[in-house]
Design an enzyme around this catalytic site. Structure first.
Site, PDB file in Angstrom:
ATOM      1  N   GLU A 139       4.885  -2.567 -12.763  1.00 32.06           N
ATOM      2  CA  GLU A 139       5.729  -1.790 -11.859  1.00 32.06           C
ATOM      3  C   GLU A 139       6.192  -0.500 -12.521  1.00 32.06           C
ATOM      4  OE1 GLU A 139       9.923  -2.229  -9.353  1.00 32.06           O
ATOM      5  OE2 GLU A 139       9.535  -3.542 -11.068  1.00 32.06           O
ATOM      6  N   ASP A 174       7.490  -0.608  -5.678  1.00 27.82           N
ATOM      7  CA  ASP A 174       8.896  -0.615  -5.295  1.00 27.82           C
ATOM      8  C   ASP A 174       9.198   0.699  -4.580  1.00 27.82           C
ATOM      9  OD1 ASP A 174      11.744  -0.316  -5.275  1.00 27.82           O
ATOM     10  OD2 ASP A 174      11.891  -1.820  -6.853  1.00 27.82           O
ATOM     11  N   GLN A 200       8.508  -4.027  -2.863  1.00 27.29           N
ATOM     12  CA  GLN A 200       9.956  -4.180  -2.861  1.00 27.29           C
ATOM     13  C   GLN A 200      10.597  -2.963  -2.194  1.00 27.29           C
ATOM     14  OE1 GLN A 200      10.583  -4.687  -7.115  1.00 27.29           O
ATOM     15  NE2 GLN A 200      10.678  -6.912  -6.877  1.00 27.29           N
ATOM     16  N   GLU A 236      15.192  -5.890  -2.953  1.00 33.63           N
ATOM     17  CA  GLU A 236      15.734  -5.757  -4.312  1.00 33.63           C
ATOM     18  C   GLU A 236      16.756  -4.610  -4.311  1.00 33.63           C
ATOM     19  OE1 GLU A 236      14.056  -5.918  -8.867  1.00 33.63           O
ATOM     20  OE2 GLU A 236      13.331  -4.320  -7.572  1.00 33.63           O
TER      21      GLU A 236
END
Length: 254
Positions: A139, A174, A200, A236
């Site tokens: 990530e 993300d 996310q 998240e």
């Protein structure tokens, strides 16, 4: 209908991990994920997952010495033994609880030596994870929140994934981090979809609940449905208080 995963690294942090899993089920989440579950016996986590029927999508490997500022070990030259011990621990814990993915954190590093170490450790992680049917995730973290983190862009991550050639190495996309570092989230999602293993989201730029800030998640999630992506999306975000009080976005964005 969009499905959601509760990231228990940020949500219901006042509860034990098994109780947080139960709280996520009561709130209507379709899955859970967490950061560092290692202080909880895996059999307790597995029991809560079995009771609720929620899958655990993923866990992170340990960051290292947090008091010294570590944010992952896998790109740090000279700490390969620690990094691989953390990978082994995460893989075995994930297998014990039936998790699907392990996030291998790079850490604060730069340069060619860091890249070489990271790629060797990822190859090791993919081999170990593959023996248990697990996916390895990497990530990119944005440089505003994590200055000096080795993996800082989706282009960099994509090149690593393609060069490694491991079928179980995927990108954790993300939306919050990508918006802060690169913007153009929907276009990047469309381009990178073939190598994405998990997505996310959080409000940007404050990482609060979705539905506020720069990102229109109603549009983002609709485009993901059009792209054919139907896996649970990881919430998240920082709730800024009571988690239940922050969940008004769920019905709005489904």
């Amino acid at each position: 209908m969009t499905r959601f995963s509760a990231n228990l690294g940020f949500l219901w942090t006042e509860l034990t991990l098994p109780e947080a899993i139960r709280a996520a089920a009561r709130a209507g989440f379709d899955a859970v994920e967490c950061h560092w579950p290692y202080e909880t016996p895996p059999e307790d986590v597995a029991a809560a997952l079995s009771e609720t029927g929620l899958p655990m999508l993923g866990i992170n490997i340990r960051r290292g010495d947090v008091t010294a500022g570590d944010m992952g070990l896998s790109a740090l030259a000279g700490r390969e033994n620690e990094a691989r011990a953390a990978i082994n621990e995460a893989v075995h814990y994930a297998a014990a609880i039936g998790a699907r993915c392990v996030h291998v954190m790079a850490g604060f590093a730069e340069g060619a030596a860091a890249g070489s170490v990271f790629e060797r450790n990822l190859n090791y992680a993919c081999d170990q994870a593959g023996q248990h049917g697990l996916t390895v995730l990497i990530e990119p973290l944005n440089p505003h929140d994590a200055p000096g983190y080795y993996l800082s862009s989706t282009d960099q991550a994509a090149e690593i994934i393609r060069s490694q050639g491991c079928s179980n190495l995927k990108l954790m996309f993300d939306c919050y981090h990508v918006q802060r570092a690169e913007g153009d989230v929907v276009r990047r999602l469309g381009e990178l979809l073939p190598i994405i293993g998990h997505i996310q989201f959080a409000g940007a730029p404050d990482r609060g609940p979705p539905g506020q800030g720069e990102l229109n998640y109603r549009y983002v999630f609709e485009r993901l449905r059009q792209f054919g992506y139907d896996a649970p999306l990881g919430a998240e975000y920082r709730p800024g208080g009571d988690t239940e009080a922050s969940l008004g976005w769920m019905d709005m964005l489904k």
